[in-house]
Design a protein around this motif. Sequence first.
Motif, PDB file in Angstrom:
ATOM      1  N   ASP A 318       0.876  -1.072   0.117  1.00  0.00           N
ATOM      2  CA  ASP A 318       0.132  -0.080  -0.046  1.00  0.00           C
ATOM      3  C   ASP A 318       0.903   1.346  -0.065  1.00  0.00           C
ATOM      4  N   TRP A 319       0.605   2.274  -0.710  1.00  0.00           N
ATOM      5  CA  TRP A 319       1.452   3.422  -0.858  1.00  0.00           C
ATOM      6  C   TRP A 319       0.862   4.821  -0.286  1.00  0.00           C
ATOM      7  N   PHE A 320       1.554   5.684   0.097  1.00  0.00           N
ATOM      8  CA  PHE A 320       1.042   7.072   0.470  1.00  0.00           C
ATOM      9  C   PHE A 320       1.434   7.725  -1.109  1.00  0.00           C
ATOM     10  N   ILE A 321       2.616   7.771  -1.593  1.00  0.00           N
ATOM     11  CA  ILE A 321       2.873   8.030  -3.048  1.00  0.00           C
ATOM     12  C   ILE A 321       3.493   6.759  -3.731  1.00  0.00           C
ATOM     13  N   GLU A 322       3.091   6.343  -4.771  1.00  0.00           N
ATOM     14  CA  GLU A 322       3.465   5.155  -5.355  1.00  0.00           C
ATOM     15  C   GLU A 322       5.151   5.146  -5.775  1.00  0.00           C
ATOM     16  N   ASP A 323       5.566   4.113  -5.512  1.00  0.00           N
ATOM     17  CA  ASP A 323       7.345   4.264  -5.790  1.00  0.00           C
ATOM     18  C   ASP A 323       8.215   5.016  -4.982  1.00  0.00           C
ATOM     19  N   LEU A 324       7.612   5.821  -4.059  1.00  0.00           N
ATOM     20  CA  LEU A 324       8.269   6.738  -3.374  1.00  0.00           C
ATOM     21  C   LEU A 324       8.021   6.294  -1.731  1.00  0.00           C
ATOM     22  N   PHE A 325       6.931   6.655  -1.087  1.00  0.00           N
ATOM     23  CA  PHE A 325       6.604   6.291   0.223  1.00  0.00           C
ATOM     24  C   PHE A 325       5.480   5.163   0.510  1.00  0.00           C
ATOM     25  N   PRO A 326       6.147   3.837   0.696  1.00  0.00           N
ATOM     26  CA  PRO A 326       5.136   2.964   1.056  1.00  0.00           C
ATOM     27  C   PRO A 326       4.513   3.000   2.285  1.00  0.00           C
ATOM     28  N   MET A 327       3.325   2.595   2.489  1.00  0.00           N
ATOM     29  CA  MET A 327       2.824   2.400   4.062  1.00  0.00           C
ATOM     30  C   MET A 327       3.584   1.209   4.687  1.00  0.00           C
ATOM     31  N   GLY A 328       3.692   1.338   5.907  1.00  0.00           N
ATOM     32  CA  GLY A 328       4.482   0.388   6.739  1.00  0.00           C
ATOM     33  C   GLY A 328       5.965   0.704   6.700  1.00  0.00           C
ATOM     34  N   SER A 329       6.177   1.767   6.382  1.00  0.00           N
ATOM     35  CA  SER A 329       7.892   1.970   6.183  1.00  0.00           C
ATOM     36  C   SER A 329       8.377   3.245   7.017  1.00  0.00           C
ATOM     37  N   MET A 330       9.510   3.146   7.347  1.00  0.00           N
ATOM     38  CA  MET A 330      10.073   4.069   8.187  1.00  0.00           C
ATOM     39  C   MET A 330      11.301   4.804   6.741  1.00  0.00           C
ATOM     40  N   ASN A 331      11.098   6.330   7.048  1.00  0.00           N
ATOM     41  CA  ASN A 331      11.996   6.844   5.981  1.00  0.00           C
ATOM     42  C   ASN A 331      12.559   8.222   6.319  1.00  0.00           C
ATOM     43  N   ILE A 332      13.730   8.345   6.120  1.00  0.00           N
ATOM     44  CA  ILE A 332      14.575   9.569   6.581  1.00  0.00           C
ATOM     45  C   ILE A 332      14.669  10.727   5.101  1.00  0.00           C
ATOM     46  N   TRP A 333      14.174  11.684   5.354  1.00  0.00           N
ATOM     47  CA  TRP A 333      14.072  12.942   4.668  1.00  0.00           C
ATOM     48  C   TRP A 333      15.212  13.949   4.994  1.00  0.00           C
ATOM     49  N   ALA A 334      16.169  13.872   4.328  1.00  0.00           N
ATOM     50  CA  ALA A 334      17.293  14.757   4.905  1.00  0.00           C
ATOM     51  C   ALA A 334      17.959  15.813   3.894  1.00  0.00           C
ATOM     52  N   GLY A 335      18.387  16.786   4.658  1.00  0.00           N
ATOM     53  CA  GLY A 335      18.862  18.022   3.656  1.00  0.00           C
ATOM     54  C   GLY A 335      19.451  19.254   4.689  1.00  0.00           C
ATOM     55  N   GLU A 336      20.371  19.951   4.105  1.00  0.00           N
ATOM     56  CA  GLU A 336      20.921  20.991   4.864  1.00  0.00           C
ATOM     57  C   GLU A 336      19.938  22.022   5.592  1.00  0.00           C
ATOM     58  N   SER A 337      20.167  22.676   6.752  1.00  0.00           N
ATOM     59  CA  SER A 337      19.326  23.724   7.398  1.00  0.00           C
ATOM     60  C   SER A 337      18.712  24.415   6.507  1.00  0.00           C
ATOM     61  N   LYS A 338      17.233  24.810   6.719  1.00  0.00           N
ATOM     62  CA  LYS A 338      16.617  25.782   5.927  1.00  0.00           C
ATOM     63  C   LYS A 338      16.625  25.847   4.526  1.00  0.00           C
ATOM     64  N   ILE A 339      16.803  24.485   4.072  1.00  0.00           N
ATOM     65  CA  ILE A 339      16.498  24.260   2.372  1.00  0.00           C
ATOM     66  C   ILE A 339      15.308  24.093   2.049  1.00  0.00           C
ATOM     67  N   GLY A 340      14.479  23.689   3.058  1.00  0.00           N
ATOM     68  CA  GLY A 340      12.770  23.722   2.401  1.00  0.00           C
ATOM     69  C   GLY A 340      12.548  22.390   2.600  1.00  0.00           C
ATOM     70  N   LYS A 341      13.038  21.580   3.512  1.00  0.00           N
ATOM     71  CA  LYS A 341      12.635  20.137   3.561  1.00  0.00           C
ATOM     72  C   LYS A 341      11.034  20.065   3.982  1.00  0.00           C
ATOM     73  N   THR A 342      10.789  20.867   5.005  1.00  0.00           N
ATOM     74  CA  THR A 342       9.432  20.995   5.533  1.00  0.00           C
ATOM     75  C   THR A 342       8.515  21.303   4.561  1.00  0.00           C
ATOM     76  N   THR A 343       8.864  22.269   3.871  1.00  0.00           N
ATOM     77  CA  THR A 343       8.051  23.082   2.592  1.00  0.00           C
ATOM     78  C   THR A 343       7.493  21.899   1.550  1.00  0.00           C
ATOM     79  N   ILE A 344       8.492  21.210   1.250  1.00  0.00           N
ATOM     80  CA  ILE A 344       8.398  20.355  -0.032  1.00  0.00           C
ATOM     81  C   ILE A 344       7.475  19.169   0.719  1.00  0.00           C
ATOM     82  N   LEU A 345       7.494  18.796   1.818  1.00  0.00           N
ATOM     83  CA  LEU A 345       6.580  17.622   2.494  1.00  0.00           C
ATOM     84  C   LEU A 345       5.125  18.313   2.662  1.00  0.00           C
TER      85      LEU A 345
END
Length: 638
Positions: A318-345
Amino acid sequence: MKETTNNLHSKDFNKSQTLSQYARKYYENGWAPVAYEQGTKAPKTQGWQNLNFKNLGDDYLNDKFPEGFNNNVGLVLGVNSSGLVDVDCDCEEAVLVAEMFLPTTRMKHGRGGKTTHYWYRVTDQPGASKKFTLSGSLVELRSTGGQTMVPPSVHPNGERIEWHGDLNPKEISWAELSRAVATLASVCALTRFWRAGIRHDAALALSGGLMRAGWALEDIESFVHGVCIAADDGDVADRLGCVAATFRGGDGKTTGFPRLAELVGNEFVSRLLDWLGIGAEPIDYSRLSEVMAKPAQEKPKFTWSNFRELRRMSFKLDWFIEDLFPMGSMNIWAGESKIGKTTILMQLAEHTRRESTIWGKRVHKKPIYILDYEMGPFGSCHFANVLPFSEEVDEEIHYASKIDHEGYHGHVLPKTLSVEWLEEQFRGLPPSVLVVDSMRRAFGMADNAVEDWENKASYVNQLLTPLRDWVGKNGHCLIMIHHTNKMGKVSGSGDIVTATDNTYEFSRNKLTNVYAIEGRGRYVRQFYQTLRKQVIGGVEQLRFDLEYSERARKAEELRGYLLKTILFLTEKRTRTELLEHLDITLKQFQRIDPIGWLKQRGAVATTLGSSGGYELTPVLEGKPSAYVNLWLDQKMTV
């Protein structure tokens, strides 16, 4: 009541009749039509709830629906329209299996090729409207006090609403219709919990509970079959086999609703039983061990499976976004400070409420929970007001902060995130998307936190392994925002990457101002996507342009490095000197290939120098301006 003539079929009626003729036809059938505001689903008639077709006539129709009327039209429901009621399928699952559970009726409508509304005439007293919800609306039985927009109106999204049958609603009692709608809603709700890994046990428990409630074998089979179809469960044969095994085993050898509560949560099972009208007394789930106690049995011999059996198993993510974020998974979304990580999510969260596509990948509707350990309510309030989400999206994105603030009415998160706290808060909820911002603050602010814990493998595994087991067991998608190091990789011990299912690294090219997302993991193939900030009136916005293409990125990247190359080639240079000047690796240089672009235009010659390295000689006579003019004249055709 007026004599009705309901023999107009959708194939003729949709195409040939005007809105005024539709309204008059509805009135002749004993229903009260109501005019809507243009382009909306809102009646413009004051006190429309009190409209009764018996009190209407030509004067009302001529006033509200004159010839040339081109707004939308709706029908008042329930007792004021001769018992006419509407079943509205609000979720994709309901649309998919509605005709398995709703009584057959010839009067139904929808848009975009999908039937979403089923119409009935209640022969006794219609009750109040009923709305079945679970993290959003599933099914609604609309009755007295309600109204529904009908053909040939145009939905606010621009789609035309059309009849998918004639105007003969099935006559039915209120009790029978209510039971059918509640059953459909229950099937849809179960799909939110029908995840891989528990489906076999859930089918056994569900079958046992329904059998003890007095359901017939064929009714249970239909119910479980509907759940499988709505949940896209590929192993229908196994689930129906569970039903058959339950009836063969009898009441003494089956599990039931207490076991189902262990699998999907007490709160949901209580709601399910209420909808299905099962059990006058609530189940005491605190006595599960007593209820489920069985006679002591000899420990069975260990049994091995084999690859033949494994190949027959059906496992579908099952997917949140197909081929990117499967349900039942733990994911790291990493980037430098203030780059816009939260914005894109957050922009991705917009898409989940519309079930649209992003980067060619389907986005599925999921409840979203933001666990904010970083900004606090004040910063998030500013953030939420800058990003123009819709009101529907806003209500579906749930938020909690570790920092209290005036005007913030939510609960405060615990100082340190733990599996025990998550288990307590999300028990009974359907699989959801959990965004933790940020991992460093969620786990590193405890009084007993280990210093520099991110770089200590044993501590990382102690924290993250139970968390990954929890999301896998409960079907949630956990996305933890983290930081990258100076090399652009996930900060901390390599065990952070090992302990998670998928990692995404978010970076920015400071020369071209182009952003890139690179992902990899257990369930995700190598993923690479470029994007840039939106620019309006020459001003860069907070939001990203999610439609920015790889082709455009390559052109802009080449454009930036090409100009630096041109300005550097005032005389013969070595390739090593150029790489040092551009501050890029040989691999990046070969991918961007500014020299190749210049060679195609006869502006640079390459020769093998005496030391074995390549030398670059400008061919065009004159100053660097000649190259710049060439660059401008070509307008960067890539």
